[in-house]
Each structure stands twice: as structure tokens, then as C-alpha cells.
Design a protein around this motif. Structure first.
Motif, PDB file in Angstrom:
ATOM      1  N   VAL A   1      47.854  18.783  42.953  1.00 26.63           N
ATOM      2  CA  VAL A   1      47.527  20.024  41.758  1.00 26.63           C
ATOM      3  C   VAL A   1      46.074  19.077  41.099  1.00 26.63           C
ATOM      4  CG1 VAL A   1      48.369  21.072  39.948  1.00 26.63           C
ATOM      5  CG2 VAL A   1      49.695  21.233  41.757  1.00 26.63           C
ATOM      6  N   CYS A   2      46.206  18.477  41.088  1.00 24.17           N
ATOM      7  CA  CYS A   2      45.107  18.192  39.729  1.00 24.17           C
ATOM      8  C   CYS A   2      43.457  17.662  40.497  1.00 24.17           C
ATOM      9  CB  CYS A   2      45.322  16.283  39.747  1.00 24.17           C
ATOM     10  SG  CYS A   2      46.158  16.297  38.424  1.00 24.17           S
ATOM     11  N   PHE A   3      44.249  17.222  41.573  1.00 21.80           N
ATOM     12  CA  PHE A   3      42.168  17.776  42.784  1.00 21.80           C
ATOM     13  C   PHE A   3      42.374  19.048  43.239  1.00 21.80           C
ATOM     14  CE2 PHE A   3      40.594  16.720  47.012  1.00 21.80           C
ATOM     15  CZ  PHE A   3      39.845  15.837  47.098  1.00 21.80           C
ATOM     16  N   LYS A   4      43.520  19.900  42.895  1.00 24.80           N
ATOM     17  CA  LYS A   4      42.933  20.674  42.957  1.00 24.80           C
ATOM     18  C   LYS A   4      41.813  21.530  41.951  1.00 24.80           C
ATOM     19  CE  LYS A   4      45.306  23.248  46.706  1.00 24.80           C
ATOM     20  NZ  LYS A   4      46.712  23.776  47.000  1.00 24.80           N
ATOM     21  N   GLY A   5      42.402  21.344  40.814  1.00 27.24           N
ATOM     22  CA  GLY A   5      42.216  21.570  39.695  1.00 27.24           C
ATOM     23  C   GLY A   5      40.890  20.729  39.158  1.00 27.24           C
ATOM     24  N   GLY A   6      40.547  19.712  40.081  1.00 28.61           N
ATOM     25  CA  GLY A   6      39.301  19.066  39.757  1.00 28.61           C
ATOM     26  C   GLY A   6      39.856  18.333  38.833  1.00 28.61           C
ATOM     27  N   ASN A   7      40.629  17.318  38.593  1.00 25.52           N
ATOM     28  CA  ASN A   7      40.572  16.446  37.283  1.00 25.52           C
ATOM     29  C   ASN A   7      40.430  15.289  38.931  1.00 25.52           C
ATOM     30  OD1 ASN A   7      40.632  17.896  35.362  1.00 25.52           O
ATOM     31  ND2 ASN A   7      42.608  17.624  34.674  1.00 25.52           N
ATOM     32  N   PHE A   8      39.892  14.652  38.931  1.00 29.73           N
ATOM     33  CA  PHE A   8      39.746  13.429  39.707  1.00 29.73           C
ATOM     34  C   PHE A   8      39.952  12.665  38.995  1.00 29.73           C
ATOM     35  CE2 PHE A   8      35.972  16.950  41.478  1.00 29.73           C
ATOM     36  CZ  PHE A   8      37.160  16.787  42.012  1.00 29.73           C
ATOM     37  N   ALA A   9      40.071  11.868  38.094  1.00 31.41           N
ATOM     38  CA  ALA A   9      40.823  10.654  37.350  1.00 31.41           C
ATOM     39  C   ALA A   9      41.598  10.665  37.709  1.00 31.41           C
ATOM     40  CB  ALA A   9      39.268  10.081  35.954  1.00 31.41           C
ATOM     41  N   THR A  10      42.699  12.028  37.558  1.00 34.54           N
ATOM     42  CA  THR A  10      43.665  12.060  36.761  1.00 34.54           C
ATOM     43  C   THR A  10      44.631  11.526  38.482  1.00 34.54           C
ATOM     44  OG1 THR A  10      44.038  12.944  35.151  1.00 34.54           O
ATOM     45  CG2 THR A  10      45.985  13.002  36.302  1.00 34.54           C
ATOM     46  N   ALA A  11      43.636  12.937  39.309  1.00 36.56           N
ATOM     47  CA  ALA A  11      43.981  12.970  40.462  1.00 36.56           C
ATOM     48  C   ALA A  11      43.956  11.454  41.114  1.00 36.56           C
ATOM     49  CB  ALA A  11      43.487  13.871  41.195  1.00 36.56           C
ATOM     50  N   ALA A  12      43.292  10.909  41.392  1.00 40.15           N
ATOM     51  CA  ALA A  12      43.047   9.274  41.677  1.00 40.15           C
ATOM     52  C   ALA A  12      43.783   8.040  41.376  1.00 40.15           C
ATOM     53  CB  ALA A  12      41.464   8.617  41.896  1.00 40.15           C
ATOM     54  N   ASN A  13      44.335   8.652  39.728  1.00 39.70           N
ATOM     55  CA  ASN A  13      45.438   7.538  39.366  1.00 39.70           C
ATOM     56  C   ASN A  13      46.532   7.624  40.339  1.00 39.70           C
ATOM     57  OD1 ASN A  13      46.642   6.052  37.195  1.00 39.70           O
ATOM     58  ND2 ASN A  13      47.598   7.920  36.929  1.00 39.70           N
ATOM     59  N   PHE A  14      47.261   8.986  40.717  1.00 39.81           N
ATOM     60  CA  PHE A  14      48.333   9.723  40.983  1.00 39.81           C
ATOM     61  C   PHE A  14      48.791   8.724  42.216  1.00 39.81           C
ATOM     62  CE2 PHE A  14      49.249  13.216  37.543  1.00 39.81           C
ATOM     63  CZ  PHE A  14      50.021  12.921  37.867  1.00 39.81           C
ATOM     64  N   ALA A  15      46.958   8.699  43.242  1.00 39.63           N
ATOM     65  CA  ALA A  15      46.430   8.564  44.538  1.00 39.63           C
ATOM     66  C   ALA A  15      47.406   6.456  44.742  1.00 39.63           C
ATOM     67  CB  ALA A  15      45.187   8.670  45.149  1.00 39.63           C
ATOM     68  N   ARG A  16      46.378   6.437  42.798  1.00 39.69           N
ATOM     69  CA  ARG A  16      46.723   5.087  43.578  1.00 39.69           C
ATOM     70  C   ARG A  16      48.759   4.441  43.036  1.00 39.69           C
ATOM     71  NH1 ARG A  16      41.565   4.537  41.038  1.00 39.69           N
ATOM     72  NH2 ARG A  16      42.661   5.121  39.186  1.00 39.69           N
ATOM     73  N   MET A  17      49.219   5.644  42.231  1.00 38.75           N
ATOM     74  CA  MET A  17      50.710   4.791  41.724  1.00 38.75           C
ATOM     75  C   MET A  17      51.711   5.222  43.508  1.00 38.75           C
ATOM     76  SD  MET A  17      51.376   7.241  38.131  1.00 38.75           S
ATOM     77  CE  MET A  17      52.398   6.797  38.289  1.00 38.75           C
TER      78      MET A  17
END
Length: 1218
Positions: free
Chosen positions: A1105-1121
Motif C-alpha cells: 500500500v505504501c509503495f503504491k502511495g509513494g511513501n517509499f521510506a515507510t515502504a522500505a521500513n516495512f520491507a526491512r521489518m
């Protein structure tokens, strides 16, 4: 003479023993050849191609062949395996008297009334020599057992010995050319292969039989002059040694005994006589009433003889071969070759002790029969048949042992049997007066006791006791008190074997074994076709016994089986661990190692030593139809399951043992309608409705499915069944489903569509659908049916089902003692299972499918997809679509385990609901007693619950489920019975137990698994329903143990986290307009405490959802988690790495109300984060946290308690009172 087997038939003229198998051929005067098994006493085969009498027959030593010669001048060679004659040898011109195979060469010798003897090669099927010289019928001819000689007897009153050395040299092709040349000359100029070596003259009449001694240069012959003559020969001449006179008529047959220095002859005077070769005197005579004897045969390897007579034949032994022995502790005392010997089991040393007196007379069967030993006095009693039954007593001095040369003076006495009854006393049976004479070691009578039964033998039965044997019974007699301690009917007992502790006795008869206690209380009887020879008890209380050809076991309950086969009979002396010690017929000690696994396994089952059974199943090579059949017969199908590979057998065993899991797995493999049907029946019997549903779906059994949904109260699926019936144009099915649903409008519509307007009108008017009824009345016009007046209509509404969720708590299927252990091997912990299920997207145990899925691959799949399948589409499940990344993994279904034990059977008792209320502060027990108001007050006080609407059906279920109703007879009112927990027949009527509740912790654990499964599959509304159901049931749960209270509290926390998370996810899907809010809700979901597998799915969802919404830093955080959770699926890890790569250091495009660095909880109503340090209020029941403004409102998570209310806390166990 010991007769072993007897046949009744036509006159027997020829006999032959098989060298290895217990078979004998008998050729008859009627032309038939019979093949008998003399051990079993059965006729195996008959061969009848000869015309007229068959006088000679002989088995080949090693090939499956026998040869026969008859009055039809034919010699036939047969294969007994293929049951047919291979070929016929023609050449003799008159009756053939005898035939015999050579022991080494492919030759047959035959004697005939045409005055010749012929030697044939049975491989080339030609006659290789004709022996002429006799001038009358040749009555018999046979090869020498070792030398190149043939002996023949003829009615010309001579016996001839022929040298066949030249024939042998010719057969064994010569190596050098000189010999070959000379042989050619011989052939050309008519050389003779066989020459007469001696002509023995001495008989005054025709000679009927002559035979060689097996090892000495002796010949014996019998003739019509009624004499038996003994001849000796050397290299140059032969001469008569002696004449044995005694037969009253023609001597038919005569031969040397292979093992003893005796000659056996038989005659037309109806007798068999045994002669001593050395003394040349008659030892014994056996007579028959009416039958003349014609032929004798000796077994080539065993001590057996056979004789043929006018009406059949007998197989017999001349002497007993069983050595006399006695076991004492670690020692065996036995008699061999007229010496008493001593054998030590532990060291396997064998010593000679003292010589035993030779029998004075020359008659047969004078050897020792039994032996008894007294260890304290070192005394031995030996009984034999000398002088009609006598005993000898030897007291062995210590220094005499081992020297073996000191001749002991034995104390003798008359008596059929003698046994030690005490340290220095022995009892002797005096048959004439039926008394037991008790004597001391000086052979003086100390006491006389009259026996209670007419005994013909006595045995040891413990100190001071005798076991007396009559023809058909045995009794134990106490010599001191002169009383009978026990009596038992038993067929003529030959041997008695006591167990080591003297608690059990085995009575061995010829064909039966009776096991009894020390007081002769019968335990079991075993019957054997083949003769029982000996036995001994092993350390586990199993009786090991030997028949003629097997070692077998007998368990305490009478089950028996074969341990191994025996080549020769053995006499078991002792059994220790896996070793069987025995004596053979030559008096040699043997040790046989056996595999005791099978009988130890069965013994452990009988004794319920299940730990042993378990380890044996794991570690041993037990298998085979016999073990499986045994386990099934004894009621252990669940154990048998572990040996079976065949799916059909596994299926039946699984049903028998109630193991639904395995039955489902096997049904899937077999996939036949009958098996699914059987599975449905068994699952229904167990109350396992999910499996029943699955089975009905697999067989497309819609009628049963509908009824199942009705009785389980699954209205949602019932309405789906209605749609399916509609698609299938099944009007009757539609009507039934509408009836089950109680949907009146639908019923009216169906009747109308089917053209049944009068019925539709009546249904509508009775159920109060006036507008529909009026419309139908207009259509019907004049033919409106009249509704009966003055009667109150009763409505057709289906009853509500008692338990509306999951399987029924109806039947406890006992989990076998073995199942846990056998299945649990190699499993560690529940968490890993759950984790694995989520991570791998399911395990392949069994997929419980929805109706739509069951039918999707059917013929109506396409139509359903548009209609019935919409619900799932709305939910959307986990949003794991592609982000222009490589494709994701597939998602097979996970499994759900069926329920374990749930129900305690209802029992009668006094009404006790009042007592329950007085004693208890548990809301569940008050609801069960029917006191709903106090239950509600308690819940309000303990948990702050105010909204009781969701709990109403649970209250009803508890109350109804804790009472049973008894209809005594028609006029009496129904009696209500309260069902108590743990009631037994022995419990006091004044002490009352708590109520049996229909809701149990185990049910909730099952429901939790189902909820996890729905979450994994992305069915969020179903999962939410299940988690809420858990939260609503817990306030009414009662558990017995303190540790279960902690489990309940943990369950509340799990359910709360999931309900909160799932509600946020549902909310996110409804929020279509705000992308930021969607991302926030997805991010908050990751903050819930979930199972690891579900957490990964939530992280993927949030990352997407975040990746699609353009929130890349948050998306990257979720990927790390996600990567920190070590995903087991490579696809998930790959996707996370790709997202990390794609995001790089790009910043977020929109500001979210989400800070993953600052710890927070999510408000259960407003779904906003409450960071650490901010004020909040919580739900007194589920513990959900809220912003302060929500105080006083209903908790949005559990939906039953008031936020911020005062409450004392969860009270769910009587242990909390203490």
C-alpha cells in the motif's frame, strides 16, 4: 512298538519314505499309488495310471521324482510336484516286483517275473543293462548303499550278488584313450557290464527278499521256507552265518535297522518280528489279527519303519527316542549312552557323572523313561519299563562327579512312576493298590497314601504334593493332609511343566496343551494337529513348546503362534531370553537362538504395557498380515494402522479406530464415492461436521448437505444451497432448502413458478402475506381454495439448532494410547506448526472447502461465479498483487484439525440448579442453572459487561446443554435432570458436582485454529466473526485448573489483537477516498501482536500500500521489518529485497500519523495511535485501549463491555476462590 500313523486301504505291496519330508508312498494291489503325510495324517495325492497291482515304488533321494513298477509290465517315473507321469520305461515281459533309484547315478534297478533284472538310465530313458541268470521269478533287486553291487532274490531259491563296477566305469566316461578304445572293443564284441559275484544258496524254498546292511558286509534274506538267513561276504566269497527261525509262514520282507543292531522281518503269518543281530535271537513280535504283511520300508535318516499289510499300512518306531532329563536351576541332568550326564546352561559345559545300569533283558523300550533330581541331596531317580515298570535311585557323592568310572550301586524298586516330593523323600506309584508309597533315600517306606483317583502316573507338583494322572483327568493331591487341592479334565497327559514360580502348570498331551494355575484352575487349552513333544516357560510367563516340526509359543490368554521351524524333533529343556536350550534325539545339547519380538509384542498388548508396545513398533521389523489381523481382532486397529501401506486397508482401520485424519487422507487417495460415503457416516457419528460437510461435497450429495446445514444451524450456507438448487433447476431441492430456511416468501415464489398457484395462495394466506395472497387470488379467479375455518394454523418454521458453530460436542472418540506417541514422534511445539502453516500457505492435511469451491469444478461452476462467489470478491483478501515485481507464490489451503474429546455423558440425578447458584460465583454456572439475571449481574460486576445481546444465544445453549429431559410415560410431565460434571455411579447422592457446561476451553482452541486459517486465507469477515465468537464465549467458560486460567487470559489477548487488526483492515478496504488514511490503517495493523506468519502477510500488505502511495521510506521500513522475520517463503523475501532496492533513499511523498520509532497502541474506536505517555482508558474485559473521550461508551473491540467501567476482573475457575 510305537505306532505313529496308520492307514486303511487296499492291500499295500510297496512302500517308500521321502528322505526329507514327512511323506510316505504306498503302492496298492488295486493299482493306486498313495502319497501320505504321516506326520499330519493326511492323504496328499493319489496317482492311478497303472493297470493292475503296483508292487514296487521308490522316492528319489534328491529330485522331486518317484518310480513305480506294476503288473502291467510298465515302469513309470513320476514328478510329484507336477502330479504327473513323466515317462514310461518298457522292456520287461512280466510283472515287475520292485523298483529302486540308485543313490548317486541316474539309474533305476527293476526286478521282474520275466526272470531278469534290468538297470535303466532315467535321464536318457533307456535300458543300459539286463541281468540274466535267475531261472524263476526275481522277487526283489536293490543297489548297495555304498558299493557297486546289486542284490537280488528269486523263487529259484537263490540270492545273487551282482558286480556293476564295469557299468559304472562305462557311465563315468573314461579319461584316457586306451580305456576308451577297450570300451569300444567291449561294445563291439559283446562284453558284459554286470557279472554275478556270488550266488547264495541255502533256502529250501523261493526267496522273497534280500537286502544289504547299510555299513557292514552283511546280507539278510527271507524266504517261503519261513526262515530268515544272515549272510556275510568278503572280496572273494560269501557264506551263511546263521538262520533265524520263528515265523509261521512265508517271510515277505526283511531288512537291517539303520541305527541299531537289529533285523526286522515281516511275514504272511500276520506278524512283524525284531531280531538281535549279535545274539541272533528274537527280541519282540508284533501281531495283527487278520492282515498278512507284505512289505517293509525304513526311513533313510530317521528312526522310523513302515509295514504294508492286507488292509493298509502302519508307520512305527521300535523304541522311544526322547532322552530322560530333569532341569534344576542352571543345570540339566540327563541320561545318554547308559551314563548320567550333567549340563550347565550358563557355561554350556557338559560332564559325565556316573554310569547307569544296563537293562538285563534284551527286549525293546527298556531305556530310562523319566528322571527326577533332588538338588539338596544330589540324588537321582530314574524310571524305566524294565520288569513292567521299575525305578532306580542313585545318591551321587560329590567326589564321584566328573570321574564317570565309579559304579554306583542303585537302590531299585517296582513302580510305574516315581518322583521326589521333598528334599529326602520320594513317592512311588503302586498301581495294584492305587497308593503312593513315600520312601526315604534308603529306599524304606515311610508312609502310604491312597490316591483320590485311579492314577496310572504321578508327577511332581510342589513340595509334599503329587499330580496324579488318570485317563481323562488330573488331580493335585496333598500327601500330608491327604486332600485333593484341585482337579481338572484333561486328555491323557504325557508331560507336566511347571513355571519357575510354581504358580502355573502346562499339561502336555499328544495333541493338546492345557495351561492351568497351581490349584488346577483352567486358563486355556491349545490343540495341535502335529504331536506336541516338549515345552518350557520363559521369563515373561510365556509357554514355549515344540511339536515335531515347530517351536511355538502360547500366551497366557491362549493365543499361540510359530516361532520357527525345526528340521528334526527337539526336546526343550530351558528358555532364557532369546535362547532355547534343547536336547536332540541323540542326546546332544543344542542352543537355538530365536526372535521373540512377535510374542513379546503380543504379551505387552495383553498386559497393557503400552510403553513397550510403542518402542517395539518404532524399533522392530514387525509387519505382515498376521500381525495386522491379530491387532484388528484384539481391538487395536489404531496400532495396526502403523503397519499398513494399502490405502483401502488403512481407510477401514482408521474408521474402526475413529482416526478421522488418516481416513480423510486415505479417502483422498482412493477417491471413490463409497469411501466418501462411509467417511461421512463415521464423521457424523463423531460429530465432526466439517469433515461430514467435506465428504458430502466431494460426492455432490446436496440433499444431505442441506440437512447437515439445517441441523448445524448454518443458515448462510443453507441459503447458498438454495441458490445452487436454483441454478440446477432442482425445484424440489429449492423447496426443501426454502423450508429449512423458514423463508416463506421464497416458498411462495417457488410454488408459483412451478405452477402450483392454489398451494402458493394457501402458503401466503396462512403465513400472513396478505398482499401476495390477494394478487394470487386475482390470478386464480373462481378457483381460490377455501382455507378451513375455525382452525388455528401452525406455521412451518424450522427449529433453531442448539449449537450454532463448529463441530458438535457429542462423542468422545478415545484417543488411543498409541496415537499421541506415534504421531508426536519428531514434532516439536505448536507454534512452529502454526507458523509453518502460515508461512508455507497451508499444509496438505485436508482442505475443508466451501460449497462454491466444491462445485466450481462441476458443470455449474461458471454460473455460480457470477452469483454465489461475489462475497469473497468484496473482501478482497490479502492484497498481494504485483508491484511490477516478479510474481508471488500460490496460496494453497491450510488444514483444520478435527476436534478431540469434548463431552461428558448426561447422567440422572436430583434437580440441583439451586445448589449450583448458592455455591458458585461463576457466571457460566449461573447461566447453566437458568438464573440469567444473577449471571448478568456477575458479568457486569466482574468484567463491566453491559451489552448482553451477543451473549443471549450462549446463555440459552448453556442452560439447555446442562439439562436433560426425561419422558417417563405419556401422562406424566417431562422430568428435568441437571447434568453434573464428573458424576459417577459411586458418588454420594448428597454431594453435588458443578454443572456440565457445553462450552469448553478445547472448543475455543479449535475455533482459534479455524480463525487463524481464515486469516491466512484472507477471509477477514469470517475470521472476525470467529475471533469475536471467542471473545463472547470466554466470560461463560469454566476451567478446573489454575494453569488453564492463564490460558484463558492469553486467549483474550490474542483475540483482542486480531479483532482490532481485522477491524482496521476492513475499515481500510471501505476507505476508498483517502490514500493517506489507507496507508495509516495498514501501518497500524503491523503494530498488532500477531502470529509470525500473519505478521509477514500484514507487512507485505502495508509495504504494498505504501509503495503504491509513494511513501517509499515507510515502504522500505516495512520491507526491512519483513526481512527481519526471516520469511520461509523465498518469494516473500525476494519481493522485500526488490522493494528495498526500488525505494533506495527516496523520501515519503505524504506525511502519515505513524512513527514506528515511538512505541504506541492503537485506539480501538478511532484507530489513531496513542503514544507512550499520552492518557488513555481501557476496556475492563478485553483490555483494548482508547482515547479518553471514548470513556463510558461500549467497547468497539469486544462489543460487550463498557470502556473505563470498574470491574473486579475475569473469574473463570473455582481455584480462584481459594
Amino acid at each position: 512298538m510305537l505306532t505313529k500313523f496308520e492307514t486303511k486301504s487296499n492291500r499295500v505291496k510297496g512302500l517308500s519314505f521321502h528322505s526329507k519330508r514327512p511323506w510316505i508312498l504306498a503302492s496298492l494291489h488295486s493299482g493306486v499309488i498313495q502319497l501320505w503325510d504321516y506326520r499330519m495324517g493326511t492323504l496328499i495325492d493319489r496317482f492311478d495310471e497303472h493297470e493292475g497291482p503296483v508292487r514296487g515304488v521308490h522316492f528319489h533321494k534328491s529330485q522331486p521324482l518317484f518310480v513305480s513298477g506294476g503288473d502291467d509290465y510298465k515302469i513309470k517315473v513320476w514328478n510329484y510336484k507336477t502330479h504327473r507321469c513323466l515317462f514310461t520305461l518298457l522292456g520287461h515281459l512280466d510283472y515287475i516286483r520292485t523298483v529302486q533309484f540308485h543313490h548317486e547315478y541316474p539309474w533305476i534297478v527293476s526286478a521282474s517275473d520275466d526272470q531278469t533284472i534290468r538297470i535303466w538310465n532315467w535321464q536318457s530313458r533307456t535300458c543300459i543293462s539286463v541281468l540274466t541268470g535267475h531261472n524263476h521269478y526275481v522277487m526283489c533287486a536293490s543297489f548297495h548303499p555304498k558299493d557297486d553291487l546289486v542284490v537280488s532274490a528269486s523263487l529259484d531259491q537263490t540270492v545273487r550278488v551282482w558286480d556293476i563296477g564295469a557299468l559304472r566305469n562305462k557311465t563315468v566316461s573314461p579319461a584316457d584313450d586306451v580305456l576308451r578304445l577297450s570300451q569300444m572293443n567291449t561294445d563291439l564284441f559283446g562284453g558284459v557290464d554286470v557279472v554275478v559275484k556270488y550266488v547264495l544258496e541255502g533256502h529250501d524254498r523261493g526267496v522273497n527278499w534280500a537286502s544289504f546292511h547299510p555299513s557292514l558286509p552283511l546280507i539278510v534274506s527271507g524266504a517261503d521256507d519261513r526262515q530268515v538267513k544272515l549272510w556275510r561276504m568278503n572280496d572273494t566269497k560269501a557264506w551263511e552265518v546263521d538262520t533265524l527261525r520263528g515265523h509261521m509262514n512265508n517271510v515277505s520282507c526283511v531288512m537291517f535297522h539303520a541305527k541299531q543292531d537289529i533285523i526286522v522281518s515281516n511275514s504272511e503269518d500276520k506278524s512283524i518280528r525284531v531280531w538281535d543281530v549279535t545274539k541272533r535271537t528274537g527280541i519282540q513280535t508284533f501281531r495283527r489279527e487278520h492282515d498278512r504283511f507284505w512289505i517293509l520300508a525304513a526311513h533313510p535318516e530317521m528312526n522310523l519303519l513302515a509295514a504294508g499289510h492286507d488292509s493298509g499300512m502302519i508307520v512305527f518306531k521300535l523304541e522311544r527316542e526322547r532322552p530322560a532329563f530333569s532341569v534344576s536351576g542352571d543345570s540339566l541332568y540327563y541320561v545318554k549312552d547308559r551314563f548320567l550326564r550333567f549340563y550347565e546352561f550358563s557355561s554350556q559345559k557338559d560332564n559325565q557323572m556316573i554310569p547307569v545300569r544296563r537293562p538285563g533283558s534284551v527286549s525293546l523300550n527298556q531305556g530310562p523313561r523319566t528322571l527326577a533330581y533332588s538338588p539338596t541331596e544330589n540324588a537321582v531317580l530314574i524310571c524305566s519299563d524294565v520288569d513292567g515298570g521299575s525305578y532306580e535311585l542313585y545318591v551321587i557323592s560329590k567326589d564321584a562327579i566328573g570321574r564317570g568310572d565309579s559304579v554306583q550301586d542303585a537302590r531299585k524298586g517296582a513302580g510305574a512312576s516315581a518322583v521326589f516330593v521333598a528334599r529326602n523323600r520320594f513317592a512311588v506309584l503302586d498301581k495294584s493298590s492305587n497308593q503312593a508309597l513315600v520312601k526315604n533315600l534308603k529306599n524304606e517306606i515311610v508312609k502310604k497314601s491312597a490316591l483320590p483317583i485311579a492314577a496310572d502316573a504321578i508327577f511332581y507338583a510342589g513340595t509334599g504334593n503329587l499330580l496324579c494322572r488318570a485317563e481323562d483327568k488330573v488331580a493335585i493331591f496333598d500327601l500330608q493332609q491327604r486332600i485333593v487341592l484341585g482337579e481338572l479334565q484333561a486328555p491323557s497327559v504325557k508331560y507336566v511343566v511347571w513355571s519357575g514360580d510354581m504358580e502355573t502348570v502346562a499339561l502336555l498331551s499328544k495333541h493338546a496343551i492345557v495351561i492351568a494355575s497351581k490349584k488346577l484352575v483352567h486358563r486355556c487349552t491349545l490343540h495341535e494337529t502335529i504331536r506336541v513333544k516338549s515345552g518350557a516357560w520363559d521369563d515373561n510367563g510365556v509357554f514355549i513348546y515344540a511339536t515335531l516340526n515347530h517351536i511355538k509359543y502360547c500366551l497366557p490368554n491362549g493365543d499361540s503362534g510359530i516361532i520357527r521351524t525345526l528340521d528334526v524333533p527337539m526336546y526343550i529343556t530351558k528358555v532364557s531370553d532369546n535362547n532355547i536350550y534343547c536336547l536332540d534325539r541323540d542326546g546332544k545339547n543344542r542352543v537355538i537362538t530365536i526372535d521373540a519380538t512377535e510374542y513379546i509384542f503380543k504379551l505387552s498388548l495383553i498386559r497393557k504395557r503400552y510403553d513397550q508396545v510403542m518402542s517395539m513398533i518404532r524399533n522392530s521389523q514387525l509387519c505382515g498380515q498376521a500381525v495386522i489381523a491379530y491387532l484388528q481382532q484384539k481391538g487395536y486397529p489404531e496400532v495396526a494402522l502403523h503397519f499398513v501401506k494399502d490405502e483401502r486397508t488403512r481407510f477401514n482401520l482408521a474408521l474402526e479406530s475413529g482416526n478421522i485424519q488418516i481416513a480423510v487422507a486415505s479417502a483422498k487417495e482412493i477417491d471413490e464415492k463409497d469411501y466418501w460415503y462411509k467417511l461421512g457416516i463415521e464423521a457424523l457419528r463423531q460429530g465432526n461436521t466439517s469433515i461430514v460437510e467435506y465428504a458430502y461435497q466431494r460426492t455432490k450429495n446436496f440433499e444431505r448437505l442441506s440437512f447437515l446445514y439445517l441441523i448445524t444451524g448454518n443458515m448462510e450456507k443453507l441459503s447458498k444451497m438454495l441458490k445452487i438448487a436454483e441454478i440446477k433447476n432442482d425445484v424440489m431441492g429449492q423447496f426443501h432448502n426454502a423450508l429449512y430456511l423458514g423463508d416463506v416468501q421464497e416458498r411462495v415464489k417457488i410454488l408459483e413458478n412451478a405452477g402450483q398457484l392454489p398451494l402458493a395462495y394457501i402458503t401466503a394466506s396462512v403465513h400472513g402475506l396478505t398482499d401476495v395472497a390477494e394478487r394470487l387470488a386475482l390470478e386464480l379467479g373462481d378457483s381460490v381454495p377455501a382455507v378451513p375455518q375455525g382452525k388455528v394454523p401452525s406455521l412451518l418454521i424450522p427449529p433453531a439448532s442448539l449449537l450454532c458453530s463448529g463441530d458438535w460436542p457429542l462423542l468422545r472418540v478415545m484417543r488411543g494410547i498409541f496415537e499421541g506417541g506415534l504421531e508426536g514422534a519428531g514434532r516439536s511445539g505448536h507454534e512452529e506448526d502454526e507458523e509453518a502453516a502460515a508461512a508455507d500457505w497451508g499444509d496438505e492435511d485436508l482442505d475443508i472447502v466451501d460449497v462454491e469451491q466444491a462445485l466450481q469444478n462441476g458443470d455449474i461452476g461458471a454460473e455460480i461465479e457470477g452469483g454465489v462467489g461475489e462475497e469473497n470478491d468484496e473482501e478482497g483478501g490479502w492484497e498481494l498483487e504485483d508491484l511490477e515485481l516478479p510474481p508471488d507464490a500460490d496460496t494453497p489451503k491450510t488444514a483444520v484439525n478435527s476436534r478431540s474429546s469434548l463431552f461428558v455423558a448426561p447422567t440422572p440425578g436430583m434437580p440441583v440448579s439451586q445448589i449450583w447458584i448458592q455455591k458458585s460465583s461463576l457466571a457460566g454456572e449461573h447461566a447453566a442453572a437458568g438464573n440469567f439475571d444473577t449471571a448478568m449481574r456477575l458479568l457486569s460486576r466482574q468484567l463491566g459487561i453491559k451489552n448482553f445481546a451477543p451473549l443471549r444465544p450462549l446463555f440459552m445453549d448453556l442452560h439447555v446443554g446442562s439439562h436433560s429431559y426425561l419422558r417417563a410415560f405419556a401422562l406424566a410431565p417431562v422430568v428435568s435432570l441437571a447434568v453434573e460434571k464428573g458424576w459417577t455411579e459411586s458418588s454420594s447422592p448428597n454431594v453435588r458436582g458443578p454443572p456440565a457446561l457445553v462450552f469448553q476451553l478445547s472448543q475455543l482452541a479449535e475455533k482459534l485454529k479455524l480463525a487463524y486459517k481464515s486469516t491466512t486465507e484472507g477471509k477477514f469477515s469470517e475470521a472476525l466473526r470467529l475471533f469475536l465468537s471467542i471473545l463472547h464465549t470466554i466470560p461463560l467458560i469454566v476451567v478446573d485448573q489454575r494453569k488453564d486460567v492463564d490460558d484463558v487470559k492469553e486467549l483474550i489477548e490474542i483475540a483482542r489483537e486480531y479483532v482490532l487488526g481485522l477491524k482496521m483492515e476492513v475499515k481500510r478496504k471501505e476507505t476508498k477516498d483517502s490514500s493517506v488514511r489507507q496507508q495509516e490503517l495498514a501501518a497500524y495493523f503491523t503494530n498488532c501482536k500477531l502470529q509470525k506468519g500473519h505478521l509477514r502477510l500484514v507487512l507485505i500488505s502495508a509495504m504494498t500500500v505504501c509503495f503504491k502511495g509513494g511513501n517509499f521510506a515507510t515502504a522500505a521500513n516495512f520491507a526491512r521489518m519483513l526481512l527481519e522475520t526471516n520469511p520461509t517463503s523465498e518469494a516473500q523475501a525476494k519481493k522485500a529485497r526488490q522493494v528495498l532496492q526500488a525505494c533506495g533513499d527516496k523520501p515519503d511523498s505524504a506525511q502519515l500519523n505513524y512513527d514506528f520509532r515511538n512505541p504506541f497502541v492503537v485506539c480501538g474506536a478511532t484507530y489513531v495511535p496513542i503514544y507512550r505517555g499520552q492518557k488513555d482508558v481501557s476496556c475492563p474485559y478485553c483490555g483494548a485501549r482508547f482515547v479518553p473521550s471514548i470513556e463510558g461508551q461500549l467497547c468497539a473491540v469486544c462489543e460487550i463491555a463498557v470502556v473505563g467501567a470498574d470491574a473486579s476482573g475475569l473469574f473463570c475457575s473455582p481455584t480462584q476462590m481459594r
